[in-house]
Design an enzyme around this catalytic site. Structure first.
Site: not given
Ligand code: RB5
Length: 149
Positions: A12-13, A69-72, A74, A102-103, A113, A136-137, A140
Site C-alpha cells: 500500500d502507500h 504495508c505499515g505493519t504487514g 492488513g 514447514h507451512n 513501519r 509430515r508438514h 498439515r
Molecule cells: C496504513 O496507514 C496502514 O494502516 C497500513 O499500511 C497497514 O499497516 C495495515 O495493516
C-alpha cells in the site's frame, strides 16, 4: 526456489520505496519480478493490493508473492482470503525460512513501519532461499487446504 521463480510484489502507500528496493533486490538475484505497484505514495487501501498480488499467485501467474504495508498485517489478512494463499508476516529471518519449509507459504508480508530495510532484505532472502520440506508438514498443509473447501 530457483532463480527462475516468478515473484509478484505489491504494497500500500505505507512504503512504496521499500517495495521498490525489494523488487530491485530480488531482480538482482535473478528472479523474474512483477511489481504491481502502487506507483505513487497517495493514500490507498491495502486490501485491494493484497488481493491483486494474491490472485496472481493463486492463478499460477506468479510462483511467490511479497507484500508490504505499515505493519504487514492488513495486507496479509487480505491476501489470505484468496483461496490457495498461505501468507505470513515476518519480522525475523527464522520465521521467514520456516514458513517456507514447514507451512509452504507462497506469500511473505513485511511491516515497513516495524522493520528496517536491511532486515527486510535479509527476510526476503531467507524466504526465497528456503524450500518446502513436505512429509509430515505436507499433511498439515493439506489440512489447511481442506479448511478452504
Ligand atoms: C496504513 O496507514 C496502514 O494502516 C497500513 O499500511 C497497514 O499497516 C495495515 O495493516
Amino acid at each position: 526456489m530457483t532463480s527462475r521463480t516468478r515473484i509478484v510484489i505489491s504494497s500500500d502507500h505505507a512504503d512504496i520505496e521499500l517495495r521498490k528496493t525489494i523488487a530491485a533486490h530480488v531482480a538482482d538475484k535473478g528472479y523474474e519480478v512483477e511489481d504491481i505497484g502502487p506507483m505513487t505514495s497517495e493514500s490507498t487501501h491495502y486490501p485491494k493490493h493484497g488481493e491483486a498480488a494474491a490472485r496472481k499467485v493463486a492463478s499460477g501467474e506468479a510462483d511467490l508473492g511479497i507484500l508490504v504495508c505499515g505493519t504487514g498485517q492488513g495486507i496479509m489478512m487480505a491476501a489470505n482470503k484468496v483461496k490457495g494463499i498461505r501468507c505470513g508476516v515476518c519480522s525475523d529471518t527464522f520465521s521467514a525460512r520456516m514458513i517456507r519449509q514447514h507451512n509452504d507459504a507462497n506469500m511473505l508480508s513485511l511491516g515497513a513501519r516495524v522493520i528496517g530495510e536491511g532486515l527486510a532484505l535479509d527476510i526476503v532472502d531467507a524466504f526465497l532461499s528456503a524450500d518446502f520440506e513436505g512429509g509430515r508438514h505436507g499433511t498439515r498443509v493439506d489440512m489447511i487446504k481442506a479448511i478452504e473447501e
